[in-house]
Design an enzyme around this catalytic site. Structure first.
Site: not given
Ligand code: NAP
Length: 265
Positions: A48, A162-163
């Site tokens: 993603d 969902t993120a």
């Molecule tokens: P990343 O490690 O590429 O992404 C973090 C995780 O979020 C990965 O497992 C990714 O799935 C998953 N993800 C991304 N978009 C999603 C969605 N719409 N629904 C469900 N899961 C999703 O980190 P990054 O590229 O720096 O950041 C991308 C996203 O990470 C941000 O947009 C944010 O939503 C999320 N994030 C989450 C947290 C948290 O949950 N505490 C903190 C910071 C950021 P894949 O394994 O398939 O890539």
């Protein structure tokens, strides 16, 4: 002739799967283009995060995007590498199903008159720097709602629900709904500060306006889909759904709630 643009991350497994994909497409008579603007289909190979990078690096193309999942979760990236042959067959027969997804837009205005705009598929996070809480006046359109104090605010699309939004206790939202979810991050709620503690939902044409209440809160970190920028001298940030939608190929016949069940429960 059908023309495909391939976008991928540089993880060795992804590169190997993308090479196989290119061979199979060429054998099937599909042209591979280096110009994203010439393609009638974009295929994104990765997780993603790779899809989010594609969107940010290529200005949220409206051409259909098919995601082959080589990441961990694969919420957007629906096609398993084992299904590549079946996917190519469906593409060539013209039977791909496409679903539009909302994206969010943020217009940032500065004290010196400057302006900058960003778009996000998942979310914007507006937060203070370091460990200081931020104090932000929050309005919806022209109605002042609250003075928020806490770590920050996260503004998610249905796709982003969902993120990060979900980890912060926000609601899961079916991407067919046209709305923005605004969730507080560690809101302060006591006799000195009063902040909403639950998320709120805004309909498609409404805007959320954020204005820093003090000098310290005018320096903010703004994250869009995980990318981080820090700005000083912010006067206001206006967030709303963009008129533009992206189009993701749906494959495998699963619903949003099937995916929630498989990936989260
Ligand atoms: P990343 O490690 O590429 O992404 C973090 C995780 O979020 C990965 O497992 C990714 O799935 C998953 N993800 C991304 N978009 C999603 C969605 N719409 N629904 C469900 N899961 C999703 O980190 P990054 O590229 O720096 O950041 C991308 C996203 O990470 C941000 O947009 C944010 O939503 C999320 N994030 C989450 C947290 C948290 O949950 N505490 C903190 C910071 C950021 P894949 O394994 O398939 O890539």
């Amino acid at each position: 002739m059908k023309k495909v643009f391939i976008y991928k991350n540089d993880v060795p497994r992804t590169v190997a799967i993308a090479d196989t994909l290119v061979n199979k497409l060429m054998i099937s008579g599909v042209d591979i283009t280096e110009e994203i603007g010439d393609a009638d289909l974009i295929i994104c190979v990765g997780g993603d995060g790779t899809l989010l990078n594609l969107m940010q690096n290529h200005e949220f193309p409206t051409v259909p995007v098919a995601g082959i999942n080589t990441g961990h979760l694969g919420f957007f990236q629906e096609i398993a590498p084992e299904k590549i042959d079946e996917f190519i067959k469906t593409y060539i027969s013209g039977d791909l199903t496409v679903q539009p997804y909302n994206i969010a837009k943020a217009d940032i205005k500065f004290e010196d008159g400057g302006e900058i705009a960003y778009r996000a598929l998942n979310e914007f996070v507006i937060r203070g720097q370091g460990t200081h809480p931020v104090h932000l006046n929050i309005s919806i359109n022209t109605s002042f709602i609250e003075r928020f104090s806490g770590d920050g605010i996260i503004i998610s699309t249905p796709a982003g629900s969902t993120a990060y939004n979900y980890s912060l206790g926000g609601a899961l939202v079916d991407p067919r709904l046209n709305l923005l979810q605004v969730a507080p991050m560690a809101p302060m709620n006591n006799t000195a500060y009063r902040s909403l503690t639950s998320s709120i939902l805004l309909p498609a044409n409404d805007s959320l306006i954020i204005e820093p209440c003090d000098e310290q809160s005018s320096s903010l970190s703004i994250l869009f889909d995980g990318q981080d920028e820090t700005f000083s001298g912010i006067k206001s940030i206006e967030l709303c759904l963009s008129k533009r939608k992206i189009n993701l190929v749906r494959f495998g016949g699963t619903t949003f709630w099937d995916k929630v069940k498989t990936k989260f429960l």
